[in-house]
Motif scaffolding. Structure first.
Motif, PDB file in Angstrom:
ATOM      1  N   ASP A 112      -9.541  29.949  35.020  1.00 38.76           N
ATOM      2  CA  ASP A 112      -8.514  29.185  35.713  1.00 38.76           C
ATOM      3  C   ASP A 112      -7.365  28.915  34.753  1.00 38.76           C
ATOM      4  N   GLY A 113      -6.164  29.236  35.178  1.00 38.85           N
ATOM      5  CA  GLY A 113      -4.977  29.050  34.348  1.00 38.85           C
ATOM      6  C   GLY A 113      -4.800  27.633  33.854  1.00 38.85           C
ATOM      7  N   GLN A 114      -5.268  26.640  34.630  1.00 38.72           N
ATOM      8  CA  GLN A 114      -5.135  25.251  34.212  1.00 38.72           C
ATOM      9  C   GLN A 114      -6.051  24.921  33.038  1.00 38.72           C
ATOM     10  N   ASP A 115      -7.115  25.710  32.862  1.00 35.95           N
ATOM     11  CA  ASP A 115      -8.061  25.465  31.783  1.00 35.95           C
ATOM     12  C   ASP A 115      -7.796  26.316  30.552  1.00 35.95           C
ATOM     13  N   LEU A 116      -6.786  27.178  30.615  1.00 36.79           N
ATOM     14  CA  LEU A 116      -6.433  28.008  29.466  1.00 36.79           C
ATOM     15  C   LEU A 116      -5.474  27.230  28.572  1.00 36.79           C
ATOM     16  N   GLN A 121      -1.880  27.278  16.144  1.00 38.62           N
ATOM     17  CA  GLN A 121      -1.133  28.007  15.110  1.00 38.62           C
ATOM     18  C   GLN A 121      -1.566  27.541  13.725  1.00 38.62           C
ATOM     19  N   VAL A 122      -2.871  27.566  13.475  1.00 35.67           N
ATOM     20  CA  VAL A 122      -3.375  27.060  12.200  1.00 35.67           C
ATOM     21  C   VAL A 122      -3.876  28.170  11.298  1.00 35.67           C
ATOM     22  N   GLY A 123      -3.498  29.399  11.579  1.00 34.28           N
ATOM     23  CA  GLY A 123      -3.999  30.517  10.790  1.00 34.28           C
ATOM     24  C   GLY A 123      -5.417  30.819  11.223  1.00 34.28           C
ATOM     25  N   GLY A 124      -6.240  31.226  10.317  1.00 36.06           N
ATOM     26  CA  GLY A 124      -7.628  31.449  10.658  1.00 36.06           C
ATOM     27  C   GLY A 124      -7.973  32.909  10.768  1.00 36.06           C
ATOM     28  N   ARG A 125      -9.059  33.152  11.467  1.00 38.92           N
ATOM     29  CA  ARG A 125      -9.696  34.463  11.486  1.00 38.92           C
ATOM     30  C   ARG A 125      -8.915  35.521  12.256  1.00 38.92           C
ATOM     31  N   TRP A 126      -8.270  35.180  13.359  1.00 34.61           N
ATOM     32  CA  TRP A 126      -7.598  36.165  14.209  1.00 34.61           C
ATOM     33  C   TRP A 126      -6.093  35.970  14.152  1.00 34.61           C
ATOM     34  N   ARG A 127      -5.367  37.077  14.340  1.00 39.56           N
ATOM     35  CA  ARG A 127      -3.903  36.994  14.450  1.00 39.56           C
ATOM     36  C   ARG A 127      -3.574  36.275  15.750  1.00 39.56           C
ATOM     37  N   SER A 128      -2.923  35.133  15.672  1.00 38.14           N
ATOM     38  CA  SER A 128      -2.641  34.358  16.879  1.00 38.14           C
ATOM     39  C   SER A 128      -1.590  35.027  17.758  1.00 38.14           C
ATOM     40  N   ASP A 129      -0.781  35.946  17.203  1.00 40.97           N
ATOM     41  CA  ASP A 129       0.235  36.601  18.027  1.00 40.97           C
ATOM     42  C   ASP A 129      -0.370  37.574  19.035  1.00 40.97           C
ATOM     43  N   CYS A 130      -1.632  37.952  18.859  1.00 35.43           N
ATOM     44  CA  CYS A 130      -2.269  38.848  19.826  1.00 35.43           C
ATOM     45  C   CYS A 130      -3.201  38.099  20.772  1.00 35.43           C
ATOM     46  N   ILE A 131      -3.127  36.762  20.722  1.00 34.01           N
ATOM     47  CA  ILE A 131      -3.943  35.927  21.600  1.00 34.01           C
ATOM     48  C   ILE A 131      -3.038  35.256  22.618  1.00 34.01           C
ATOM     49  N   GLN A 132      -3.344  35.465  23.885  1.00 38.10           N
ATOM     50  CA  GLN A 132      -2.549  34.864  24.959  1.00 38.10           C
ATOM     51  C   GLN A 132      -2.963  33.421  25.189  1.00 38.10           C
ATOM     52  N   ALA A 133      -4.274  33.175  25.188  1.00 34.89           N
ATOM     53  CA  ALA A 133      -4.766  31.835  25.475  1.00 34.89           C
ATOM     54  C   ALA A 133      -6.226  31.734  25.052  1.00 34.89           C
ATOM     55  N   ILE A 134      -6.740  30.515  25.087  1.00 36.92           N
ATOM     56  CA  ILE A 134      -8.148  30.263  24.838  1.00 36.92           C
ATOM     57  C   ILE A 134      -8.684  29.474  26.022  1.00 36.92           C
ATOM     58  N   GLY A 135      -9.791  29.944  26.579  1.00 38.27           N
ATOM     59  CA  GLY A 135     -10.409  29.269  27.712  1.00 38.27           C
ATOM     60  C   GLY A 135     -11.888  29.078  27.469  1.00 38.27           C
ATOM     61  N   ARG A 136     -12.591  28.692  28.523  1.00 43.89           N
ATOM     62  CA  ARG A 136     -14.038  28.512  28.436  1.00 43.89           C
ATOM     63  C   ARG A 136     -14.697  29.192  29.624  1.00 43.89           C
ATOM     64  N   ASN A 138     -18.870  29.700  30.898  1.00 50.92           N
ATOM     65  CA  ASN A 138     -20.292  29.438  30.651  1.00 50.92           C
ATOM     66  C   ASN A 138     -20.513  28.637  29.371  1.00 50.92           C
ATOM     67  N   GLY A 139     -19.647  27.666  29.105  1.00 53.40           N
ATOM     68  CA  GLY A 139     -19.802  26.797  27.950  1.00 53.40           C
ATOM     69  C   GLY A 139     -19.394  27.404  26.625  1.00 53.40           C
ATOM     70  N   THR A 140     -18.792  28.586  26.652  1.00 49.84           N
ATOM     71  CA  THR A 140     -18.389  29.285  25.435  1.00 49.84           C
ATOM     72  C   THR A 140     -16.878  29.465  25.432  1.00 49.84           C
ATOM     73  N   PHE A 141     -16.269  29.316  24.249  1.00 51.76           N
ATOM     74  CA  PHE A 141     -14.846  29.610  24.137  1.00 51.76           C
ATOM     75  C   PHE A 141     -14.627  31.105  24.336  1.00 51.76           C
ATOM     76  N   VAL A 142     -13.575  31.434  25.071  1.00 53.36           N
ATOM     77  CA  VAL A 142     -13.200  32.819  25.325  1.00 53.36           C
ATOM     78  C   VAL A 142     -11.756  32.992  24.871  1.00 53.36           C
ATOM     79  N   ILE A 143     -11.532  33.982  24.027  1.00 59.00           N
ATOM     80  CA  ILE A 143     -10.198  34.253  23.494  1.00 59.00           C
ATOM     81  C   ILE A 143      -9.579  35.356  24.346  1.00 59.00           C
ATOM     82  N   VAL A 144      -8.487  35.027  25.031  1.00 61.04           N
ATOM     83  CA  VAL A 144      -7.825  35.975  25.926  1.00 61.04           C
ATOM     84  C   VAL A 144      -6.795  36.773  25.128  1.00 61.04           C
ATOM     85  N   PHE A 145      -7.040  38.101  25.065  1.00 63.28           N
ATOM     86  CA  PHE A 145      -6.116  38.980  24.358  1.00 63.28           C
ATOM     87  C   PHE A 145      -4.783  39.094  25.083  1.00 63.28           C
ATOM     88  N   ASP A 146      -3.706  39.191  24.313  1.00 68.60           N
ATOM     89  CA  ASP A 146      -2.419  39.660  24.803  1.00 68.60           C
ATOM     90  C   ASP A 146      -2.374  41.121  24.370  1.00 68.60           C
TER      91      ASP A 146
END
Length: 165
Positions: A112-116, A121-136, A138-146
């Protein structure tokens, strides 16, 4: 905080596993999901471009998502899959067909777009410029690719040359 670029209605995504993380790719750009098959290596290709596969007579450049994301390559397992995508090219109406190797494919799920949320922008393991959003899901974080950003212009040019080879 909800992302301004996130969909406003629930959207369908294919969820995949890379290392210990769960990522999502919009169903609309997924052409098909294949079992691992022989990949023809290309000389002098960058490490993330593992080679070409044959998909019904069409040569498709194939990328190892682990390597693309800066992780080490691993030996394939029984769960390794190739997801064939039609990647939209920014500023063009055409798309580029590319295969991406994932450690595993989980399911098609709605997010659901409201939950994304906008990725932090804190750096970290993945390039944030290729991530569109983060959602959930089944109780797990899901990283939505751009996907368009994941395959930047330089990569698109490289993949197009591989496709022509």
């Amino acid at each position: 905080m909800t992302s301004a670029t996130a969909p406003r209605e629930p959207a369908q995504y294919v969820t995949i596993g890379i290392d210990r993380e769960v990522f999502a790719i919009e169903v609309g750009i997924v052409r098909e999901i294949l079992d691992l098959q022989p990949i023809t290596r290309l000389p002098h290709a960058p490490p993330f471009l593992v080679g070409m596969i044959d998909v019904r007579g069409q040569g498709v450049p194939t990328v190892d998502l682990r390597v693309k994301l800066g992780l080490p390559a691993v030996q394939p397992t029984a769960n390794t899959r190739i997801i064939v995508l039609d990647v939209p090219q920014q500023g063009q109406g055409a798309s580029l067909t590319v295969g991406v190797v994932a450690d595993r494919v989980f399911e098609v799920t709605s997010l659901d777009g409201q939950d994304l949320e906008t990725p932090p922008q804190v750096g970290g393991r993945w390039r944030s410029d290729c991530i569109q959003a983060i959602g959930r899901s089944n109780g797990t974080f899901v990283i939505v690719f751009d996907i368009a950003r994941l395959f930047a212009q330089d990569d698109v040019a490289l993949l197009t040359m591989a496709d022509a080879a």
